[in-house]
Write an enzyme that holds these catalytic residues in place. Structure first.
Site, PDB file in Angstrom:
ATOM      1  N   ALA A 117       8.557   1.250   4.363  1.00  0.00           N
ATOM      2  CA  ALA A 117       9.491   0.126   4.227  1.00  0.00           C
ATOM      3  C   ALA A 117      10.715   0.533   3.420  1.00  0.00           C
ATOM      4  O   ALA A 117      11.849   0.186   3.774  1.00  0.00           O
ATOM      5  CB  ALA A 117       8.795  -1.064   3.574  1.00  0.00           C
ATOM      6  N   GLY A 175       1.493   4.143   1.560  1.00  0.00           N
ATOM      7  CA  GLY A 175       2.194   4.617   2.758  1.00  0.00           C
ATOM      8  C   GLY A 175       3.143   3.579   3.327  1.00  0.00           C
ATOM      9  O   GLY A 175       4.250   3.898   3.764  1.00  0.00           O
ATOM     10  N   CYS A 176       2.709   2.331   3.297  1.00  0.00           N
ATOM     11  CA  CYS A 176       3.536   1.246   3.831  1.00  0.00           C
ATOM     12  C   CYS A 176       4.746   0.983   2.942  1.00  0.00           C
ATOM     13  O   CYS A 176       5.833   0.669   3.431  1.00  0.00           O
ATOM     14  CB  CYS A 176       2.699  -0.017   4.011  1.00  0.00           C
ATOM     15  SG  CYS A 176       1.342   0.225   5.176  1.00  0.00           S
ATOM     16  N   ASN A 177       4.556   1.104   1.635  1.00  0.00           N
ATOM     17  CA  ASN A 177       5.681   0.962   0.702  1.00  0.00           C
ATOM     18  C   ASN A 177       6.732   2.025   0.995  1.00  0.00           C
ATOM     19  O   ASN A 177       7.932   1.732   1.061  1.00  0.00           O
ATOM     20  CB  ASN A 177       5.219   1.111  -0.748  1.00  0.00           C
ATOM     21  CG  ASN A 177       4.249   0.041  -1.183  1.00  0.00           C
ATOM     22  OD1 ASN A 177       4.033  -0.949  -0.484  1.00  0.00           O
ATOM     23  ND2 ASN A 177       3.640   0.243  -2.338  1.00  0.00           N
ATOM     24  N   THR A 211       0.872  -1.169   0.000  1.00  0.00           N
ATOM     25  CA  THR A 211       0.000   0.000   0.000  1.00  0.00           C
ATOM     26  C   THR A 211       0.911   1.221   0.000  1.00  0.00           C
ATOM     27  O   THR A 211       2.038   1.151   0.503  1.00  0.00           O
ATOM     28  CB  THR A 211      -0.944   0.011   1.217  1.00  0.00           C
ATOM     29  OG1 THR A 211      -0.165  -0.058   2.414  1.00  0.00           O
ATOM     30  CG2 THR A 211      -1.920  -1.162   1.176  1.00  0.00           C
TER      31      THR A 211
END
Length: 118
Positions: free
Chosen positions: A55, A50-52, A48
């Site tokens: 990370a 924001g998560c990409n 997703t």
């Protein structure tokens, strides 16, 4: 504010113990890392926006963390199989934990409602 979630852990509290499956088919327990600096970060879902970004930020600063002897562990409720794809797609050099039973997110107080930033 009505949308704010009270933190379960306070500064100085002992980190709750956990054992979880990892990307790559392994398993890790927090107790195995005793005496090491552990960066445990929580995110809602693999792949997703924001998560990409989050990370990849850990990935891009990996040498700094590694140079300080820190262990980075990302935690979400996605499966280890999903994590395998996420790690491969973004070439993540750190371990992701599969908390599909939500035990870790609940122990750390991260399982509350998500905030809308829109």
């Amino acid at each position: 504010m009505a949308n704010e979630v009270e933190l379960k852990l306070k500064e100085g509290d002992e980190a709750p113990e956990f054992t979880a499956g990892t990307n790559g088919g392994g398993e890790i327990s927090l107790s195995e890392l005793k005496g090491r600096n552990v960066i445990l970060y929580f995110y809602p879902k693999d792949n997703t926006p924001g998560c990409n970004k989050e990370a990849c930020s850990f990935r891009d600063h990996w040498d700094d963390f590694k140079g300080k002897g820190a262990v980075v562990l990302g935690v979400s409720t996605d499966s280890a199989k999903s994590h395998d794809k996420f790690v491969k797609k973004f070439k993540l050099p750190f371990t992701l934990l599969a908390d599909d039973g939500k035990k870790i997110v609940q122990a750390y107080g991260c399982g509350g409602r998500r905030r809308s930033w829109g």
